[in-house]
Enzyme design. Structure first.
Site, mmCIF file in Angstrom:
data_model
loop_
_atom_site.group_PDB
_atom_site.id
_atom_site.type_symbol
_atom_site.label_atom_id
_atom_site.label_comp_id
_atom_site.label_asym_id
_atom_site.label_seq_id
_atom_site.Cartn_x
_atom_site.Cartn_y
_atom_site.Cartn_z
ATOM 1 C CE LYS A 268 -4.425 1.255 0.372
ATOM 2 N NZ LYS A 268 -5.156 0.923 1.583
ATOM 3 C CG ASN A 415 14.027 5.732 10.810
ATOM 4 O OD1 ASN A 415 15.080 5.619 10.210
ATOM 5 N ND2 ASN A 415 13.778 6.774 11.615
ATOM 6 C CG HIS A 514 15.342 8.532 2.196
ATOM 7 N ND1 HIS A 514 14.864 9.288 3.233
ATOM 8 C CD2 HIS A 514 16.529 8.033 2.618
ATOM 9 C CE1 HIS A 514 15.724 9.286 4.235
ATOM 10 N NE2 HIS A 514 16.741 8.523 3.885
#
Length: 514
Positions: A268, A415, A514
């Site tokens: 998702k 993270n 990222h």
């Protein structure tokens, strides 16, 4: 006016003879060079060598053969300009009405292992791009073909228009030529920039527009897709893809590529929210993945690394899903899923995607772009036994679980924390500002799903900067941890692990996303 004279000089001879026969049947005179001329003669076609046409021999091992005023004059002079026509007649320069050229295989040459600079340079085409550009510049009168896929279109138009092509087609083919030659020059620029010593590297990117996308991140943002996405993925049904759909497809494909066992992944917003494996039945693998987070799959992306079966299709069809990706779909599965007209089914070309994964990641930056090597290998899984940093080594079961969880956490936005067993995820925490918060979210998600973390392993995509993240895992029931290591507080984290009697491995590599 009907096409009277063609010049053919190709490296890729796919469809050449058939096309040349078609031109000959229209009464077109054929000019050619080298191996192309030989192939046409072997097929029984009448061919005039370019050297005969120009009156000048091929020179310097074929480096100079079409760079002649009679060739470029025949391409470039204006057919409706009396001065041009008079000069052409004065210098015996008959018109060349169609050029068929594809270039020396420079890109294929430099892709070979061990290619030398000398080999690369010999595969830089000079005459081909020159002819293409001359013909494309004069597309008002000249038809130029550089893609074998366009042979049929040209013959069809000649059949429909008394041996000529339309302005619209000539214009389209000319644009295609300039796209091809700019991409070709870009490949040469990039290669020589990387090979040259003492010079700064340059990057040139030229890609064809593949399609207009439904929209970008939001419906008010337009978006386009450039390149060769359709070589890697074939959409079998469903609504057109949007910008975010493309990102989801890429994330799902990257994820599933890291697993050899039969695997089902649910994602998702590019984040994995459940991964499951089973060697016998994809439905069991699905159940393991689905149980990790029973809410996230709605409107999400499902990816499998085996042909999607009828049994799994029946289960998936009961929930709302946006995209399903698989290397293939069983006939019965297609029949079930095609009832959902908006559901996007994407067939993944494994071989093509494996090649594409070797290409770097390119992203925009203010005033330019950034280029990065793709994170296409899960690092740190070799010699895990030698990477143990705690007093207690992991058991064989924990070792298998850590290998699985480490592959998953690589694909979770940083993270990232993943709790799992050897064949399933139990809790995933993604994209938090604090690593301990990601751990807490993963624990909470497992609790929400009714899954126990007792005996699980925890994987962290980057080092644990403090012991608190590990302590949260210990409190949740984890008995082993895999992380890169490298924090100035590694000693404290190891001590916390030893105090609790859990096993921990430092991979020595991180997998930020990222």
């Amino acid at each position: 006016m009907a096409i009277q004279r063609a010049l053919l000089s190709v490296s890729d001879k796919t469809g050449l003879v058939e096309f040349a026969k078609g031109l000959h049947d229209f009464g077109v005179e054929l000019l050619s060079t080298g191996g192309t001329a030989a192939a046409l003669r072997d097929a029984g076609l009448p061919v005039i060598d370019v050297s005969t046409f120009t009156g000048a021999p091929e020179l310097f091992e074929g480096r100079v053969k079409t760079l002649h005023p009679k060739v470029h004059g025949g391409l470039l002079h204006k057919r409706d300009d009396e001065t041009h026509l008079a000069q052409a007649k004065e210098h015996d320069i008959p018109p060349i009405d169609i050029v068929v050229v594809n270039l020396y295989p420079f890109e294929a040459t430099i892709a070979k292992e061990g290619v030398t600079l000398a080999e690369a340079i010999e595969n830089i085409d000079i005459g081909g791009p020159s002819m293409l550009r001359s013909a494309a510049k004069n597309y008002v009168s000249v038809t130029v073909v550089t893609d074998v896929e366009d042979y049929t279109r040209v013959l069809e138009e000649m059949s429909e228009h008394a041996g000529d092509t339309t302005f619209k087609l000539r214009e389209e083919l000319a644009i295609k030529v300039f796209l091809r030659t700019s991409g070709y020059d870009g490949a040469i620029t990039n290669y020589l920039s990387q090979s040259a010593e003492g010079t700064s590297s340059n990057l040139s990117i030229t890609l064809p527009l593949e399609r207009e996308l439904r929209y970008g991140d939001n419906p008010h943002q337009s978006a386009k897709l450039y390149g060769y996405f359709d070589k890697c993925f074939t959409q079998l049904q469903g609504k057109e893809l949007s910008y975010t759909n493309i990102l989801d497809v890429e994330a799902a494909a990257d994820l599933i590529f890291d697993f050899a066992r039969p695997t089902v992944g649910i994602l998702k917003h590019t984040n994995p929210c459940g991964i499951g494996q089973d060697d016998e039945d994809l439905r069991i693998a699905w159940q393991k993945a689905f149980e990790t987070d029973t809410q996230a799959p709605f409107g999400g992306v499902i990816v499998v690394n085996r042909s999607l079966t009828e049994g799994l299709a029946r289960i998936i069809s009961e929930i709302f899903t946006d995209v399903i990706i698989a290397p293939d779909f069983d006939t019965e599965a297609r029949a079930i899923l095609q009832k959902k007209k908006n559901l996007r089914l994407i067939k993944m070309n494994i071989d093509a995607y494996a090649v594409a994964k070797k290409e770097p990641v390119v992203r925009s930056a203010p005033g330019g772009i950034m280029v990065m090597d793709r994170d296409h290998t899960t690092l740190g899984l070799d010699n895990l036994e030698g990477r143990v940093v705690t007093k207690r080594p992991p058991s064989e079961e924990e070792m298998r679980a850590m290998r699985f969880a480490w592959r998953v956490v690589k694909h979770v936005k940083s993270n990232a924390i993943v709790y799992g067993k050897e064949d399933r995820t139990l809790g995933i925490g993604a994209g938090q500002m604090s690593r301990v918060d990601s751990s807490r979210i993963a624990v909470w998600k497992a609790q929400e799903a009714g899954l126990s973390l007792e005996g699980s392993v925890m994987a962290s995509d980057a080092m644990l900067p403090f012991a608190d993240g590990l302590e949260a895992a210990i409190e949740a029931g984890a008995t082993a941890c895999i992380q890169p290591g490298g924090s100035i507080r590694d000693k404290e984290v190891i001590e916390a692990a030893d105090k609790a009697g859990i096993a921990m491995i430092f991979t020595g590599h991180r997998h930020f996303r990222h």
